[in-house]
Scaffold this motif. Structure first.
Motif, PDB file in Angstrom:
ATOM      1  N   ILE A  60       1.006  -1.079   0.089  1.00 48.23           N
ATOM      2  CA  ILE A  60      -0.004   0.150  -0.102  1.00 48.23           C
ATOM      3  C   ILE A  60       0.984   1.147  -0.130  1.00 48.23           C
ATOM      4  CG2 ILE A  60      -1.700   1.266   1.298  1.00 48.23           C
ATOM      5  CD1 ILE A  60      -2.962  -1.381   2.152  1.00 48.23           C
ATOM      6  N   CYS A  61       1.947   1.320   0.808  1.00 52.39           N
ATOM      7  CA  CYS A  61       2.749   2.417   0.910  1.00 52.39           C
ATOM      8  C   CYS A  61       3.492   2.770  -0.767  1.00 52.39           C
ATOM      9  CB  CYS A  61       3.930   2.161   1.877  1.00 52.39           C
ATOM     10  SG  CYS A  61       3.241   2.493   3.439  1.00 52.39           S
ATOM     11  N   ASN A  62       4.031   1.666  -1.085  1.00 54.52           N
ATOM     12  CA  ASN A  62       4.536   1.704  -2.529  1.00 54.52           C
ATOM     13  C   ASN A  62       3.439   2.204  -3.480  1.00 54.52           C
ATOM     14  OD1 ASN A  62       6.974   1.046  -1.605  1.00 54.52           O
ATOM     15  ND2 ASN A  62       6.790  -1.083  -2.194  1.00 54.52           N
ATOM     16  N   SER A  63       2.306   1.781  -3.426  1.00 54.22           N
ATOM     17  CA  SER A  63       1.110   2.271  -4.442  1.00 54.22           C
ATOM     18  C   SER A  63       0.891   3.849  -3.991  1.00 54.22           C
ATOM     19  CB  SER A  63      -0.017   1.443  -4.167  1.00 54.22           C
ATOM     20  OG  SER A  63       0.087   0.431  -4.466  1.00 54.22           O
ATOM     21  N   ALA A  64       0.914   4.256  -2.889  1.00 53.92           N
ATOM     22  CA  ALA A  64       0.416   5.727  -2.509  1.00 53.92           C
ATOM     23  C   ALA A  64       1.649   6.490  -2.906  1.00 53.92           C
ATOM     24  CB  ALA A  64       0.646   5.772  -1.029  1.00 53.92           C
ATOM     25  N   PHE A  65       3.090   5.909  -2.850  1.00 53.00           N
ATOM     26  CA  PHE A  65       4.336   6.502  -3.346  1.00 53.00           C
ATOM     27  C   PHE A  65       3.929   6.768  -4.787  1.00 53.00           C
ATOM     28  CE2 PHE A  65       8.575   6.301  -4.950  1.00 53.00           C
ATOM     29  CZ  PHE A  65       9.303   7.335  -4.562  1.00 53.00           C
ATOM     30  N   ALA A  66       3.838   5.774  -5.542  1.00 55.38           N
ATOM     31  CA  ALA A  66       3.731   5.802  -7.140  1.00 55.38           C
ATOM     32  C   ALA A  66       2.626   6.881  -7.346  1.00 55.38           C
ATOM     33  CB  ALA A  66       2.948   4.620  -7.651  1.00 55.38           C
ATOM     34  N   LEU A  67       1.338   6.808  -6.615  1.00 54.73           N
ATOM     35  CA  LEU A  67       0.460   8.066  -6.810  1.00 54.73           C
ATOM     36  C   LEU A  67       1.162   9.325  -6.643  1.00 54.73           C
ATOM     37  CD1 LEU A  67      -2.849   7.085  -5.200  1.00 54.73           C
ATOM     38  CD2 LEU A  67      -2.614   7.655  -7.655  1.00 54.73           C
ATOM     39  N   ALA A  68       1.990   9.656  -5.460  1.00 53.61           N
ATOM     40  CA  ALA A  68       2.380  10.978  -5.320  1.00 53.61           C
ATOM     41  C   ALA A  68       3.619  11.232  -6.403  1.00 53.61           C
ATOM     42  CB  ALA A  68       3.102  10.861  -3.967  1.00 53.61           C
ATOM     43  N   LEU A  69       4.254  10.332  -6.785  1.00 55.73           N
ATOM     44  CA  LEU A  69       5.310  10.290  -7.672  1.00 55.73           C
ATOM     45  C   LEU A  69       4.872  10.979  -9.099  1.00 55.73           C
ATOM     46  CD1 LEU A  69       8.401  10.001  -8.133  1.00 55.73           C
ATOM     47  CD2 LEU A  69       8.021   7.743  -9.101  1.00 55.73           C
ATOM     48  N   THR A  70       3.804  10.488  -9.476  1.00 61.44           N
ATOM     49  CA  THR A  70       3.071  10.722 -10.817  1.00 61.44           C
ATOM     50  C   THR A  70       2.045  11.911 -10.675  1.00 61.44           C
ATOM     51  OG1 THR A  70       1.183   9.200 -10.458  1.00 61.44           O
ATOM     52  CG2 THR A  70       3.137   8.463 -11.726  1.00 61.44           C
ATOM     53  N   GLY A  71       1.992  12.464  -9.452  1.00 59.67           N
ATOM     54  CA  GLY A  71       1.208  13.782  -9.313  1.00 59.67           C
ATOM     55  C   GLY A  71      -0.300  13.502  -9.327  1.00 59.67           C
ATOM     56  N   GLU A  72      -0.727  12.203  -9.042  1.00 58.27           N
ATOM     57  CA  GLU A  72      -1.925  11.810  -9.246  1.00 58.27           C
ATOM     58  C   GLU A  72      -2.549  11.956  -7.522  1.00 58.27           C
ATOM     59  OE1 GLU A  72      -4.451  11.581 -11.483  1.00 58.27           O
ATOM     60  OE2 GLU A  72      -2.820  11.451 -13.060  1.00 58.27           O
ATOM     61  N   TYR A  73      -3.938  12.248  -7.372  1.00 59.29           N
ATOM     62  CA  TYR A  73      -4.411  12.357  -5.949  1.00 59.29           C
ATOM     63  C   TYR A  73      -5.191  11.122  -5.749  1.00 59.29           C
ATOM     64  CZ  TYR A  73      -3.577  17.135  -6.499  1.00 59.29           C
ATOM     65  OH  TYR A  73      -2.626  18.288  -6.801  1.00 59.29           O
ATOM     66  N   LEU A  74      -5.225  10.613  -4.322  1.00 57.45           N
ATOM     67  CA  LEU A  74      -6.057   9.445  -3.904  1.00 57.45           C
ATOM     68  C   LEU A  74      -7.618   9.730  -4.212  1.00 57.45           C
ATOM     69  CD1 LEU A  74      -6.308   6.767  -2.515  1.00 57.45           C
ATOM     70  CD2 LEU A  74      -6.473   7.983  -0.322  1.00 57.45           C
ATOM     71  N   SER A  75      -8.166   9.033  -4.946  1.00 56.93           N
ATOM     72  CA  SER A  75      -9.529   8.960  -5.357  1.00 56.93           C
ATOM     73  C   SER A  75     -10.354   7.862  -5.380  1.00 56.93           C
ATOM     74  CB  SER A  75      -9.805   9.541  -6.692  1.00 56.93           C
ATOM     75  OG  SER A  75      -9.187   8.820  -7.772  1.00 56.93           O
ATOM     76  N   VAL A  76     -11.684   7.956  -5.756  1.00 60.64           N
ATOM     77  CA  VAL A  76     -12.442   6.633  -5.520  1.00 60.64           C
ATOM     78  C   VAL A  76     -11.682   5.674  -6.586  1.00 60.64           C
ATOM     79  CG1 VAL A  76     -14.657   5.582  -6.103  1.00 60.64           C
ATOM     80  CG2 VAL A  76     -14.551   7.892  -4.760  1.00 60.64           C
ATOM     81  N   PRO A  77     -11.399   6.136  -7.802  1.00 60.87           N
ATOM     82  CA  PRO A  77     -10.878   4.943  -8.746  1.00 60.87           C
ATOM     83  C   PRO A  77      -9.397   4.553  -8.057  1.00 60.87           C
ATOM     84  CG  PRO A  77     -11.586   6.632 -10.037  1.00 60.87           C
ATOM     85  CD  PRO A  77     -11.762   7.018  -8.739  1.00 60.87           C
ATOM     86  N   ALA A  78      -8.489   5.403  -7.526  1.00 61.84           N
ATOM     87  CA  ALA A  78      -7.483   4.789  -6.927  1.00 61.84           C
ATOM     88  C   ALA A  78      -7.886   3.896  -5.771  1.00 61.84           C
ATOM     89  CB  ALA A  78      -6.604   6.019  -6.504  1.00 61.84           C
ATOM     90  N   SER A  79      -8.865   4.202  -4.951  1.00 61.80           N
ATOM     91  CA  SER A  79      -9.089   3.349  -4.098  1.00 61.80           C
ATOM     92  C   SER A  79      -9.589   1.800  -4.569  1.00 61.80           C
ATOM     93  CB  SER A  79     -10.194   3.749  -3.182  1.00 61.80           C
ATOM     94  OG  SER A  79      -9.921   5.232  -2.605  1.00 61.80           O
ATOM     95  N   VAL A  80     -10.357   1.838  -5.577  1.00 62.34           N
ATOM     96  CA  VAL A  80     -10.629   0.603  -6.144  1.00 62.34           C
ATOM     97  C   VAL A  80      -9.430  -0.217  -6.500  1.00 62.34           C
ATOM     98  CG1 VAL A  80     -11.818  -0.483  -8.143  1.00 62.34           C
ATOM     99  CG2 VAL A  80     -13.049   1.366  -7.028  1.00 62.34           C
ATOM    100  N   GLY A  81      -8.335   0.634  -7.285  1.00 58.26           N
ATOM    101  CA  GLY A  81      -7.274   0.005  -7.266  1.00 58.26           C
ATOM    102  C   GLY A  81      -6.394  -0.692  -6.403  1.00 58.26           C
ATOM    103  N   PHE A  82      -6.389   0.076  -5.079  1.00 60.80           N
ATOM    104  CA  PHE A  82      -5.952  -0.617  -3.736  1.00 60.80           C
ATOM    105  C   PHE A  82      -6.790  -1.931  -3.520  1.00 60.80           C
ATOM    106  CE2 PHE A  82      -4.712   3.753  -2.652  1.00 60.80           C
ATOM    107  CZ  PHE A  82      -3.063   3.520  -2.446  1.00 60.80           C
ATOM    108  N   ILE A  83      -8.016  -2.107  -3.667  1.00 56.72           N
ATOM    109  CA  ILE A  83      -8.844  -3.193  -3.483  1.00 56.72           C
ATOM    110  C   ILE A  83      -8.379  -4.358  -4.439  1.00 56.72           C
ATOM    111  CG2 ILE A  83     -11.077  -4.048  -3.654  1.00 56.72           C
ATOM    112  CD1 ILE A  83     -12.205  -1.452  -2.394  1.00 56.72           C
ATOM    113  N   ALA A  84      -8.235  -3.928  -5.735  1.00 52.86           N
ATOM    114  CA  ALA A  84      -7.845  -4.930  -6.807  1.00 52.86           C
ATOM    115  C   ALA A  84      -6.398  -5.399  -6.351  1.00 52.86           C
ATOM    116  CB  ALA A  84      -8.105  -4.162  -8.006  1.00 52.86           C
ATOM    117  N   LEU A  85      -5.645  -4.375  -5.956  1.00 46.12           N
ATOM    118  CA  LEU A  85      -4.290  -4.717  -5.609  1.00 46.12           C
ATOM    119  C   LEU A  85      -3.992  -5.870  -4.700  1.00 46.12           C
ATOM    120  CD1 LEU A  85      -1.166  -4.221  -5.879  1.00 46.12           C
ATOM    121  CD2 LEU A  85      -1.365  -2.497  -4.646  1.00 46.12           C
TER     122      LEU A  85
END
Length: 187
Positions: A60-85
């Motif tokens: 989860i930390c590495n996924s959040a780091f990838a979001l921050a690195l690309t400049g994206e924000y935590l959103s509902v689709p990103a949360s769905v991505g966490f669930i799939a991951l």
């Protein structure tokens, strides 16, 4: 009370009178069962699940780091991505641990279980992770309508899969070797 059915060869058989689980030992002789007290069986299962669950926070930390690195924000689709991951991470861990258990039921030593199990399950774990990642690569490069929904999901899953796969192949076998079995478990 014994529970018997046509499926009892392949399912867990519970004998309530003496509280013993008869777990099928999948090996050359399918009629061999490993009998252990119910409490010990549950104890072993909980130890093994701790190993799989311990891979979740770094993933989860590495996924959040990838979001921050690309400049994206935590959103509902990103949360769905966490669930799939997390689903993919648990599946990969389950593939690895179930094979470890098969080797243990055959009477293989724990060092050999970890070495052979990790080598034999390298391909299935890599295939699961790479197919999921390759399927999401087109979502990374979308620019049309809906890209703001698709891109965070793909970033979370791909960023987490990189660390999750490495942790499953390197850390999980070592955790299993250390904590996978109860201390007094004898096969």
């Amino acid at each position: 009370i014994d529970i018997h059915s046509a499926f009892s060869q392949h399912l867990l058989q519970l004998t309530v009178t003496d509280a013993v689980f008869a777990v099928p030992a999948y090996g050359p002789q399918n009629d061999v069962t490993l009998k252990m007290p119910a409490f010990e069986w549950v104890h072993v299962q909980l130890h093994q699940q701790k190993g799989m669950i311990s891979l979740s926070p770094p993933t989860i930390c590495n996924s959040a780091f990838a979001l921050a690195l690309t400049g994206e924000y935590l959103s509902v689709p990103a949360s769905v991505g966490f669930i799939a991951l997390m689903g993919i991470a648990v599946l990969n861990g389950l593939v690895m641990i179930s094979y470890f258990n098969q080797l243990i039921s055959r009477g293989v030593a724990i060092e050999e279980v970890v070495r052979e199990g990790a080598m034999r399950r390298l391909r299935p774990v890599m295939m699961t992770a790479s197919i999921a990642a390759l399927g999401l690569i087109p979502l990374l490069f979308t620019t049309g309508p809906g890209a703001e929904i698709q891109r965070p999901l793909a970033i979370v899953v791909i960023g987490g899969l990189i660390s999750c796969t490495l942790l499953t192949l390197i850390l999980l076998p070592n955790l299993f070797k250390k904590f996978g079995l109860a201390r007094d478990h004898h096969v």
